[in-house]
Write an enzyme that holds these catalytic residues in place. Structure first.
Site, short mmCIF file in Angstrom:
data_model
loop_
_atom_site.label_atom_id
_atom_site.label_comp_id
_atom_site.label_asym_id
_atom_site.label_seq_id
_atom_site.Cartn_x
_atom_site.Cartn_y
_atom_site.Cartn_z
N LYS A 78 0.84 -1.20 0.00
CA LYS A 78 0.00 0.00 0.00
C LYS A 78 0.88 1.25 0.00
CE LYS A 78 -3.85 1.97 2.73
NZ LYS A 78 -4.65 1.81 3.96
N SER A 153 -9.62 1.62 3.23
CA SER A 153 -8.83 2.39 2.32
C SER A 153 -7.77 1.58 1.56
CB SER A 153 -8.13 3.52 3.08
OG SER A 153 -7.19 3.00 4.00
N SER A 177 -9.47 -0.70 7.45
CA SER A 177 -8.98 -0.57 6.07
C SER A 177 -8.26 -1.77 5.48
CB SER A 177 -8.07 0.64 5.95
OG SER A 177 -8.88 1.79 5.84
#
Ligand code: GLN
Length: 498
Positions: A78, A153, A177
């Site tokens: 990420k 997210s 997330s």
């Protein structure tokens, strides 16, 4: 079977036996990324040269018989996790051009184990969101249905795993997330105990809630990834000095005799999609059939969790994001006269609307006249939420809940109403407020063909027990073997990096 369909555990076996090479495996993923990215949009940046270089080194290491846990395993990370010398954007214009001068500790650990970095995954800007629609850079689609969000997210990480654009990924989880996008994309996602994994080099959103964790096709793969990244780090004062157990070794212990709690407050009818409830109840039955004992419990302060979370997270975010001032990092508004105007314009133009909303609300709840009414009150209720869990874990070993009230929603469905978006986090945020570990794993599909997940929560540092129960469920199910029906298209390789 094509190489990209392997699990990490399977690929490791084949690499070890020299049936495949790390370069071959990495190439298979790079090719798939080129063909799929125009429809999925998981990656903000892909690093083919670096990946192939790492893969060559992995092959040399394998040839010497000196492999680590992840030697030659291609992963996505990420884009909120710092990697030295490579762009780290947090999907924000604010970090345009920023390249961290150091590696996050999780990256150092993955390097030691010999991983291959394919690229950096898309996300909501600064990890603020539940659908990845707050990315200022690009859209990520749910691999199971192009019109649906991948969740957020860590939506890029989850979509990349589901679309087999990597063998596994790292995400970060502040209020769900990792677990929520894993659930929406039909993969496994684990948020470790606060302090289990170092946050050094993770760009801070809400420091008392953030944790890095793995996303993968199977429970065993997540166990392996956690094994690689867990453990004390002197560079993170909140990381805990405590032995890391053998997560893989404990997977086969089964669930016989385990006491599983079903919190009444998480099985409310209101706002809950009946298909989600049915799938989660099915998972509970399957675990009971394997000898687990289920009982109803209560976590009475659950109704306050969303409000408490959004006060605390925004307060911490407003303070953490004060560092982006046009001087220290990335973007600076060029057209400004004087320092004050430069700060103002840089921050107004560099941050997207959701980030600005949170900085404003966070500043408000911390301001002198309102601190007691909001931040202090929220911190007190947070303690009550922690106590709920402590009491529950006197009675049960693990807690089972849904991950989200509905399967992945349509793109654009909730963007106009932030409150609706915040409410979708209802089942995941309490674990962050309490600091306990939680895992999301697939347990069904909606009639529209979208994946549904369920969540297993454990007491502090009980990741091994969570993984053990999740693995037992997975062995009796086949959801983790289903893949989204993707047709690959060809694209220009240049289009996959910015
Ligand atoms: N959806 C939550 C939020 O917007 C959680 C985000 C996260 O875990 N990073 O804050």
């Amino acid at each position: 079977m094509s190489l990209t369909e392997l699990t990490i555990i399977e690929a490791r076996e084949k690499l070890k036996k020299r049936e495949i090479s790390a370069v071959e495996l990495t190439r298979a993923f790079l090719e798939r990324i080129i063909r799929l990215e125009p429809q999925i949009g998981s990656y903000i940046n892909v690093f083919p040269e670096k990946a192939l270089e790492q893969a060559e080194r992995a092959d040399q290491r394998l040839a010497r018989g000196e492999e680590g846990l992840l030697t030659g395993i291609p992963l996505a990370v990420k884009d909120v996790i710092s990697i030295r010398g490579l762009p780290t954007t947090c999907a924000s214009r604010m970090l345009a051009g920023y390249r961290p001068p150091y590696d996050a500790t999780v990256i150092t650990r993955l390097e030691e184990q010999g991983y291959v970095l394919l690229g950096k995954a898309n996300m909501d800007e600064f990890a603020m969101g539940s659908s990845t629609e707050n990315s200022a850079l690009q859209t990520t689609r749910n691999p199971w249905a192009a019109e649906a969000v991948p969740g957020g997210s860590s939506g890029g990480s989850a979509a990349a795993v589901a679309a087999a654009e990597c063998l596994g990924a790292l995400g970060s989880d502040t209020g769900g997330s990792i677990r929520q996008p894993a659930s929406h994309c039909g993969v496994v996602g684990l948020k470790p105990t606060y302090g289990r994994v170092s946050r050094y080099g993770l760009v801070a959103y809400a420091s008392s809630l953030d944790q890095i964790g793995p996303l993968s096709k199977t429970v065993a793969d997540s166990a392996l990834l956690l094994q690689a990244i867990a453990g004390h780090d002197p560079l993170d004062s909140t990381s805990v000095s405590r032995d890391v157990p053998d997560y893989l070794g404990g997977l086969d212990r089964g669930v016989r005799g385990l006491r599983l709690g079903l919190p009444r407050e998480y099985f409310i009818k209101e706002g809950m999609d009946p298909e989600v409830e049915k799938a989660v109840r099915g998972a509970i039955k399957a675990l009971e059939a394997q000898g687990a004992e289920c009982r109803e419990i209560s976590l009475p302060h659950t109704p306050y969790a969303v409000a408490v979370y959004y006060i605390i997270a925004m307060a911490e975010a407003s303070s953490n994001l004060a560092r982006y001032d046009g001087v220290k990092y990335g973007f600076r508004e060029p057209e400004s006269r004087g320092l004050g105007e430069m700060y103002r314009k840089t921050r107004s133009h560099g941050f997207g609307p959701e980030v600005i909303r949170r900085i404003m609300l966070g500043t408000y709840v911390l301001s002198a006249g309102y601190y007691d009414a909001y931040y202090r009150k929220a911190s007190q209720v947070r303690t009550l939420i922690i106590r709920d869990f402590q009491e529950a874990f006197q009675e049960v070993d693990l807690i089972l809940t849904p991950v989200a009230p509905t399967p992945a929603f349509r793109r654009g469905e909730k963007t106009a109403d932030p409150l609706q978006m915040y409410l979708t986090d209802i089942f995941t945020i309490s674990a962050n407020l309490a600091g306990i570990p939680g895992l999301s794993l697939p347990c069904g599909f909606s009639s529209g063909g979208l994946p549904i997940g369920f969540q297993i929560l454990g007491n502090y540092f009980e990741e091994a027990r969570i993984l053990q129960a999740a693995h037992a469920f997975e062995q009796a199910a086949d959801y983790h073997r289903r893949r989204p029906p993707l047709k690959t298209t060809n694209s220009n390789p240049k289009q996959i990096s910015r």
